[in-house]
Design a protein around this motif. Sequence first.
Motif, short mmCIF file in Angstrom:
data_model
loop_
_atom_site.label_atom_id
_atom_site.label_comp_id
_atom_site.label_asym_id
_atom_site.label_seq_id
_atom_site.Cartn_x
_atom_site.Cartn_y
_atom_site.Cartn_z
N ALA A 1 -2.63 4.42 3.69
CA ALA A 1 -1.55 3.42 3.55
C ALA A 1 -0.19 4.04 3.87
O ALA A 1 0.66 3.41 4.51
CB ALA A 1 -1.56 2.83 2.14
N THR B 1 -7.43 6.21 0.58
CA THR B 1 -6.88 4.88 0.88
C THR B 1 -5.36 4.89 0.75
O THR B 1 -4.68 4.24 1.54
CB THR B 1 -7.49 3.81 -0.04
OG1 THR B 1 -7.32 4.20 -1.41
CG2 THR B 1 -8.96 3.60 0.25
N ASP B 2 -4.84 5.61 -0.25
CA ASP B 2 -3.39 5.69 -0.41
C ASP B 2 -2.75 6.54 0.69
O ASP B 2 -1.68 6.20 1.20
CB ASP B 2 -3.02 6.26 -1.78
CG ASP B 2 -3.31 5.30 -2.92
OD1 ASP B 2 -3.69 4.14 -2.64
OD2 ASP B 2 -3.16 5.70 -4.08
N ARG C 1 0.08 4.55 7.65
CA ARG C 1 0.30 3.23 8.26
C ARG C 1 1.77 2.82 8.12
O ARG C 1 2.39 2.32 9.06
CB ARG C 1 -0.62 2.20 7.57
CG ARG C 1 -0.73 0.89 8.28
CD ARG C 1 -1.74 -0.05 7.59
NE ARG C 1 -3.06 0.55 7.49
CZ ARG C 1 -3.67 0.90 6.35
NH1 ARG C 1 -3.09 0.68 5.19
NH2 ARG C 1 -4.87 1.44 6.36
N GLY D 1 0.82 -1.21 0.00
CA GLY D 1 0.00 0.00 0.00
C GLY D 1 0.85 1.25 0.00
O GLY D 1 0.55 2.23 -0.71
#
Length: 141
Positions: free
Chosen positions: A97, A93-94, A100, A75
Amino acid sequence: MSDPSRHHYIPAFYLRQWATNGFLCEMRKIRGKIVVHSKSPDGTGWKKDLYKVEGVAPEFTQHFERVFMHMVDSGAAKAMRSFIGGNIDVPVTDRDAWIRFLLSLLFRNPEAVAEITGQVLTLYRESVQRLRENYDELRPP
């Protein structure tokens, strides 16, 4: 596919951006002397079986590296390509990621893994001991 034993605490996808002709300069202190090597991004920033979980069924010993770390790194690699490509409209979402991945860097190095492992083992042993001491009171009829 066999389980990976090279667990990268600095992922190769991240290191590649600093490679020249496919290589990085790696410096280590060996017996008090600084030694310099030329390494590929895949050949540095890893430790053998760093995230291996002992004491579980063999098919689960590398689960953390194979599943969780793969998810984190793949990711983040996708997000990094967007950032480097100049994309200013990166999907949430990116971006998640990437965050994270950045947070994982705090905990995935050999020193942090050793500390966390020690703390978890201590908690486990203390919990088992308390259960043994209080079993008669805790067990249901």
